[in-house]
Design a protein around this motif. Structure first.
Motif, PDB file in Angstrom:
ATOM      1  N   ALA A 266     -28.888  15.165  43.256  1.00 48.31           N
ATOM      2  CA  ALA A 266     -30.023  15.363  43.836  1.00 48.31           C
ATOM      3  C   ALA A 266     -29.495  14.908  45.493  1.00 48.31           C
ATOM      4  CB  ALA A 266     -31.111  14.320  43.736  1.00 48.31           C
ATOM      5  N   GLN A 267     -28.313  14.622  45.680  1.00 43.71           N
ATOM      6  CA  GLN A 267     -27.953  14.369  47.222  1.00 43.71           C
ATOM      7  C   GLN A 267     -27.344  15.615  47.701  1.00 43.71           C
ATOM      8  OE1 GLN A 267     -29.288  11.355  48.293  1.00 43.71           O
ATOM      9  NE2 GLN A 267     -29.562  11.261  46.149  1.00 43.71           N
ATOM     10  N   ALA A 268     -27.213  15.862  49.195  1.00 44.25           N
ATOM     11  CA  ALA A 268     -26.773  16.981  49.458  1.00 44.25           C
ATOM     12  C   ALA A 268     -25.200  17.017  49.412  1.00 44.25           C
ATOM     13  CB  ALA A 268     -27.081  16.856  51.064  1.00 44.25           C
ATOM     14  N   GLY A 269     -24.835  18.312  49.262  1.00 36.98           N
ATOM     15  CA  GLY A 269     -23.495  18.661  48.794  1.00 36.98           C
ATOM     16  C   GLY A 269     -22.798  18.248  47.303  1.00 36.98           C
ATOM     17  N   VAL A 270     -23.598  17.576  46.488  1.00 34.20           N
ATOM     18  CA  VAL A 270     -23.037  17.259  45.216  1.00 34.20           C
ATOM     19  C   VAL A 270     -23.685  18.411  44.244  1.00 34.20           C
ATOM     20  CG1 VAL A 270     -23.102  15.756  43.331  1.00 34.20           C
ATOM     21  CG2 VAL A 270     -23.313  14.789  45.850  1.00 34.20           C
ATOM     22  N   GLY A 271     -22.722  19.174  43.649  1.00 37.28           N
ATOM     23  CA  GLY A 271     -23.209  20.266  42.624  1.00 37.28           C
ATOM     24  C   GLY A 271     -23.327  19.751  41.350  1.00 37.28           C
ATOM     25  N   GLU A 272     -22.408  18.890  40.750  1.00 41.53           N
ATOM     26  CA  GLU A 272     -22.190  18.241  39.476  1.00 41.53           C
ATOM     27  C   GLU A 272     -21.698  17.134  39.541  1.00 41.53           C
ATOM     28  OE1 GLU A 272     -21.213  21.008  36.187  1.00 41.53           O
ATOM     29  OE2 GLU A 272     -21.258  22.762  37.422  1.00 41.53           O
ATOM     30  N   ALA A 273     -22.095  16.415  38.422  1.00 40.12           N
ATOM     31  CA  ALA A 273     -21.443  14.946  38.277  1.00 40.12           C
ATOM     32  C   ALA A 273     -21.519  14.269  36.930  1.00 40.12           C
ATOM     33  CB  ALA A 273     -22.547  13.840  39.166  1.00 40.12           C
ATOM     34  N   CYS A 274     -20.284  13.748  36.754  1.00 40.69           N
ATOM     35  CA  CYS A 274     -20.243  12.936  35.425  1.00 40.69           C
ATOM     36  C   CYS A 274     -20.074  11.565  35.538  1.00 40.69           C
ATOM     37  CB  CYS A 274     -18.980  13.604  34.426  1.00 40.69           C
ATOM     38  SG  CYS A 274     -18.850  12.908  32.794  1.00 40.69           S
ATOM     39  N   VAL A 275     -20.749  10.590  34.879  1.00 40.14           N
ATOM     40  CA  VAL A 275     -20.525   9.344  35.215  1.00 40.14           C
ATOM     41  C   VAL A 275     -20.195   8.444  33.798  1.00 40.14           C
ATOM     42  CG1 VAL A 275     -21.804   7.019  35.721  1.00 40.14           C
ATOM     43  CG2 VAL A 275     -22.458   9.241  37.094  1.00 40.14           C
TER      44      VAL A 275
ATOM     45  N   GLU B 108     -17.163  18.012  52.436  1.00 42.33           N
ATOM     46  CA  GLU B 108     -17.194  16.540  52.376  1.00 42.33           C
ATOM     47  C   GLU B 108     -18.439  15.704  51.991  1.00 42.33           C
ATOM     48  OE1 GLU B 108     -14.646  14.610  53.232  1.00 42.33           O
ATOM     49  OE2 GLU B 108     -13.371  16.356  53.456  1.00 42.33           O
ATOM     50  N   VAL B 109     -18.179  14.791  51.158  1.00 42.88           N
ATOM     51  CA  VAL B 109     -19.441  14.020  50.885  1.00 42.88           C
ATOM     52  C   VAL B 109     -19.612  12.642  51.584  1.00 42.88           C
ATOM     53  CG1 VAL B 109     -19.998  15.271  48.659  1.00 42.88           C
ATOM     54  CG2 VAL B 109     -18.567  13.330  48.558  1.00 42.88           C
ATOM     55  N   ASP B 110     -20.610  12.211  51.636  1.00 42.44           N
ATOM     56  CA  ASP B 110     -20.699  10.742  52.048  1.00 42.44           C
ATOM     57  C   ASP B 110     -20.815   9.644  51.175  1.00 42.44           C
ATOM     58  OD1 ASP B 110     -21.522   8.274  53.370  1.00 42.44           O
ATOM     59  OD2 ASP B 110     -22.681   9.350  55.035  1.00 42.44           O
ATOM     60  N   LEU B 111     -19.728   9.117  50.825  1.00 41.71           N
ATOM     61  CA  LEU B 111     -19.741   8.250  49.745  1.00 41.71           C
ATOM     62  C   LEU B 111     -20.626   7.045  49.969  1.00 41.71           C
ATOM     63  CD1 LEU B 111     -15.958   8.172  48.803  1.00 41.71           C
ATOM     64  CD2 LEU B 111     -17.716   9.456  47.536  1.00 41.71           C
ATOM     65  N   ALA B 112     -20.772   6.598  51.115  1.00 41.72           N
ATOM     66  CA  ALA B 112     -21.653   5.331  51.425  1.00 41.72           C
ATOM     67  C   ALA B 112     -23.273   5.633  51.149  1.00 41.72           C
ATOM     68  CB  ALA B 112     -21.490   5.006  52.832  1.00 41.72           C
ATOM     69  N   ALA B 113     -23.273   7.285  51.597  1.00 43.19           N
ATOM     70  CA  ALA B 113     -24.880   7.549  51.459  1.00 43.19           C
ATOM     71  C   ALA B 113     -25.044   7.651  49.947  1.00 43.19           C
ATOM     72  CB  ALA B 113     -25.144   8.717  52.222  1.00 43.19           C
ATOM     73  N   LEU B 114     -24.257   8.240  49.034  1.00 46.18           N
ATOM     74  CA  LEU B 114     -24.410   8.340  47.644  1.00 46.18           C
ATOM     75  C   LEU B 114     -24.688   6.927  46.819  1.00 46.18           C
ATOM     76  CD1 LEU B 114     -21.718  10.948  46.511  1.00 46.18           C
ATOM     77  CD2 LEU B 114     -24.029  11.412  47.127  1.00 46.18           C
ATOM     78  N   ARG B 115     -23.711   5.946  47.232  1.00 44.16           N
ATOM     79  CA  ARG B 115     -23.872   4.739  46.676  1.00 44.16           C
ATOM     80  C   ARG B 115     -25.496   4.210  46.993  1.00 44.16           C
ATOM     81  NH1 ARG B 115     -18.240   4.206  47.649  1.00 44.16           N
ATOM     82  NH2 ARG B 115     -16.959   3.980  45.829  1.00 44.16           N
ATOM     83  N   GLU B 116     -25.652   4.418  48.228  1.00 40.81           N
ATOM     84  CA  GLU B 116     -27.144   3.663  48.827  1.00 40.81           C
ATOM     85  C   GLU B 116     -28.286   4.472  48.045  1.00 40.81           C
ATOM     86  OE1 GLU B 116     -29.426   1.017  50.642  1.00 40.81           O
ATOM     87  OE2 GLU B 116     -27.240   1.154  50.664  1.00 40.81           O
TER      88      GLU B 116
ATOM     89  N   SER C 232     -28.457  19.789  36.372  1.00 43.09           N
ATOM     90  CA  SER C 232     -28.444  18.943  37.697  1.00 43.09           C
ATOM     91  C   SER C 232     -29.862  19.403  38.246  1.00 43.09           C
ATOM     92  CB  SER C 232     -27.466  18.989  38.656  1.00 43.09           C
ATOM     93  OG  SER C 232     -27.372  20.355  39.246  1.00 43.09           O
ATOM     94  N   PRO C 233     -30.546  18.469  38.966  1.00 39.88           N
ATOM     95  CA  PRO C 233     -31.845  18.763  39.764  1.00 39.88           C
ATOM     96  C   PRO C 233     -31.390  19.809  40.593  1.00 39.88           C
ATOM     97  CG  PRO C 233     -31.621  16.485  39.378  1.00 39.88           C
ATOM     98  CD  PRO C 233     -30.399  17.087  38.928  1.00 39.88           C
ATOM     99  N   LEU C 234     -30.183  19.582  41.352  1.00 37.64           N
ATOM    100  CA  LEU C 234     -30.139  20.628  42.465  1.00 37.64           C
ATOM    101  C   LEU C 234     -29.843  22.051  41.826  1.00 37.64           C
ATOM    102  CD1 LEU C 234     -29.211  21.220  45.383  1.00 37.64           C
ATOM    103  CD2 LEU C 234     -26.859  20.710  44.800  1.00 37.64           C
ATOM    104  N   THR C 235     -29.186  22.271  40.904  1.00 44.13           N
ATOM    105  CA  THR C 235     -29.052  23.721  40.100  1.00 44.13           C
ATOM    106  C   THR C 235     -30.364  24.041  39.674  1.00 44.13           C
ATOM    107  OG1 THR C 235     -26.809  23.085  39.515  1.00 44.13           O
ATOM    108  CG2 THR C 235     -28.043  24.855  38.388  1.00 44.13           C
TER     109      THR C 235
END
Length: 376
Positions: free
Chosen positions: A293-302, A323-331, A181-184
Motif C-alpha cells: 500500500a506504500q508508494a513505489g512498492v508493486g509486490e511483496a513477499c514476507v 527507490e523506496v524509503d525503507l525507513a518509511a516502510l518500516r514505520e 496487492s491493494p496497489l494493483t
C-alpha cells in the motif's frame, strides 16, 4: 481414468473439453485427469473412487501432491454459481494453464454456457497475444469473461495500450490463485478493469468466495481463525486417501487464516506461513498488505528466516518502481501492526519467483533472502 496432458496447445485444451463434455451432461465415463507436461497420474492401475468426474493434482507446495476428487455435480455447481454472481452465462477466454483448477473451471463454464472457448497461446504472457486471443470473445454477444492470476493483471497494467483496453472491455476479470496487492487492485479499478477477486482451492472446485462473499450455497466458518468451507462445490476427498482429516462432516478444513471484516472474508495467509518472532506471531499477508500500500512498492513477499536471537526474523522481498524509503516502510508496518511485525531485512528484487498458477514461491524467496547480504 482418462489422462489429458495439457502442453499449452489449443489442441490439448480441445481434448480436455471433449473429455469433460459427456461427464458434465451426466453420462458415465472415465474420470478426466488433466496433467502438466511430464506429470504422471497417481496409481493409474487402481480403480477411481466412485462419483469422480475429474481428478486434479494439487501443487504439492506443502507436501506431496494430492489428487483431488471432484464430481460433475461439484463442477456444475461452481460454474453455475459463478455465472449467477457475475450476471449470467457468457463467453470465456482461457488465459491460464488448464491443468490447474482455475483453468479447468474456465473450460467447464464455457461448456455449460454453450459458448465458444477462446484460448490464449502459451509462450509467456504478453499483451499482444492477450489482445489477439480476446478479440473473438469481445466480439461475442452477451457477457464476456476471463480469469487471471495477479502477475498477469500487473503485466497488463504495466503494458497499457491495447492490452489494457482489452482487459477493460471484459464484463468481469476474475483474479485469484494468490493474494493481489491493494496497489494493483487500486490501479486496475482506476483503469476501469472490472476485477472480481476470488478465493478458493482445488478442493472447492476453484474459487468459491468472490470479493469476500461466498457463492450461493457455499458456507464459511472460522475456528481459531482457520477458514473452513462447505457447500455443493466441495470435493469428496483425495485420491487413495479416504480418511484424510481435511474433509470431515461435510466441511473442508483449509490451512488458511482469515477474519470477517464487515461481513466479508479477508484471507490472512496460511497457518504454516505464520512467523514466530520473539514469541509473537506475525501473519505475512498482513505485512505484505501494508508494504504494497506504500508508494513505489508493486509486490511483496514476507517470510520468516532463522534467527539466533528471535527464533525467526521477519524478512521481505519487494518489487518496486525506483527507490523506496525503507525507513518509511518500516514505520508504516509499525503503525499498522506493531513493532514485532516490522521486517528486519528488506531486499528489492527484479521479480518474485512463482510456482503453480501464479503463486509466489515463498520457499524460493526465503532461500534468496537467506543467501543475500544483510542490508537492513
Amino acid at each position: 481414468m482418462h489422462p489429458v496432458t495439457l502442453d499449452g496447445t489449443e489442441a490439448a485444451v480441445r481434448a480436455l473439453t471433449r473429455a469433460l463434455r459427456p461427464l458434465l451432461d451426466g453420462a458415465d465415463g472415465p474420470a478426466v485427469l488433466p496433467l502438466a507436461p511430464g506429470e504422471t497420474p497417481i496409481r493409474p492401475d487402481l480403480p477411481v473412487e466412485a462419483g469422480t468426474a475429474l481428478i486434479v493434482h494439487t501443487s504439492g507446495s506443502t507436501g506431496a501432491a494430492k489428487g483431488v476428487l471432484l464430481s460433475a455435480a461439484a463442477l456444475r455447481a461452481s460454474a453455475t454459481a459463478t455465472h449467477a454472481r457475475l450476471g449470467g452465462a457468457g463467453t470465456w477466454l482461457l488465459a491460464m494453464p488448464a491443468h490447474h483448477i482455475a483453468g479447468v473451471q474456465v473450460v467447464v463454464r464455457s461448456l455449460l454456457a454453450g459458448t465458444p472457448l477462446a484460448v490464449l497461446p502459451t509462450g509467456g504472457f504478453r499483451g499482444r497475444q492477450f489482445v489477439e486471443a480476446a478479440s473473438d470473445v469481445l466480439a461475442a454477444d452477451g457477457p464476456r469473461y476471463t480469469a487471471l492470476v495477479p502477475t498477469q493483471l500487473t503485466r497488463l497494467l504495466a503494458e497499457g495500450g491495447d492490452a489494457l483496453a482489452a482487459a477493460r472491455s471484459f464484463d468481469a476479470v476474475l483474479v485469484g490463485g494468490a493474494a493481489t496487492s491493494p496497489l494493483t487492485l487500486s490501479r486496475a479499478s482506476d483503469a476501469g478493469i472490472k476485477v472480481v477477486t476470488t478465493y478458493g482451492m482445488t478442493e472447492t472446485a476453484g474459487g468459491c468466495v468472490y470479493d469476500g462473499v461466498p457463492l450461493d450455497g457455499v458456507r464459511v466458518r472460522l475456528e481459531d481463525d482457520v477458514i473452513h468451507l462447505s457447500g455443493p462445490t466441495l470435493a469428496h476427498g483425495y485420491r487413495l486417501d479416504p480418511d484424510n482429516p481435511a474433509f470431515a462432516a461435510g466441511w473442508f478444513h483449509t490451512s488458511d487464516l482469515g477474519r470477517l471484516v464487515n461481513g466479508r472474508l479477508e484471507v490472512l495467509g496460511r497457518t504454516d506461513d505464520v512467523i514466530n518472532t520473539g514469541g509473537k506471531k506475525v501473519a505475512p499477508t498482513a505485512v505484505e498488505r501494508v508494504l504494497t500500500a506504500q508508494a513505489g512498492v508493486g509486490e511483496a513477499c514476507v517470510v520468516g528466516l532463522p534467527d539466533p536471537e528471535w527464533g525467526q526474523r521477519v524478512a521481505a522481498a519487494l518489487m518496486a518502481d525506483g527507490e523506496v524509503d525503507l525507513a518509511a516502510l518500516r514505520e508504516a508496518v509499525r503503525d499498522a501492526l506493531g513493532a514485532h511485525a516490522v521486517p528486519k531485512q528488506v531486499q528489492v528484487i527484479a521479480e518474485l519467483p512463482l510456482r503453480g498458477p501464479g503463486k509466489v514461491d515463498r520457499a524460493a524467496v526465503a532461500r534468496l533472502l537467506n543467501e543475500a547480504p544483510r542490508r537492513g
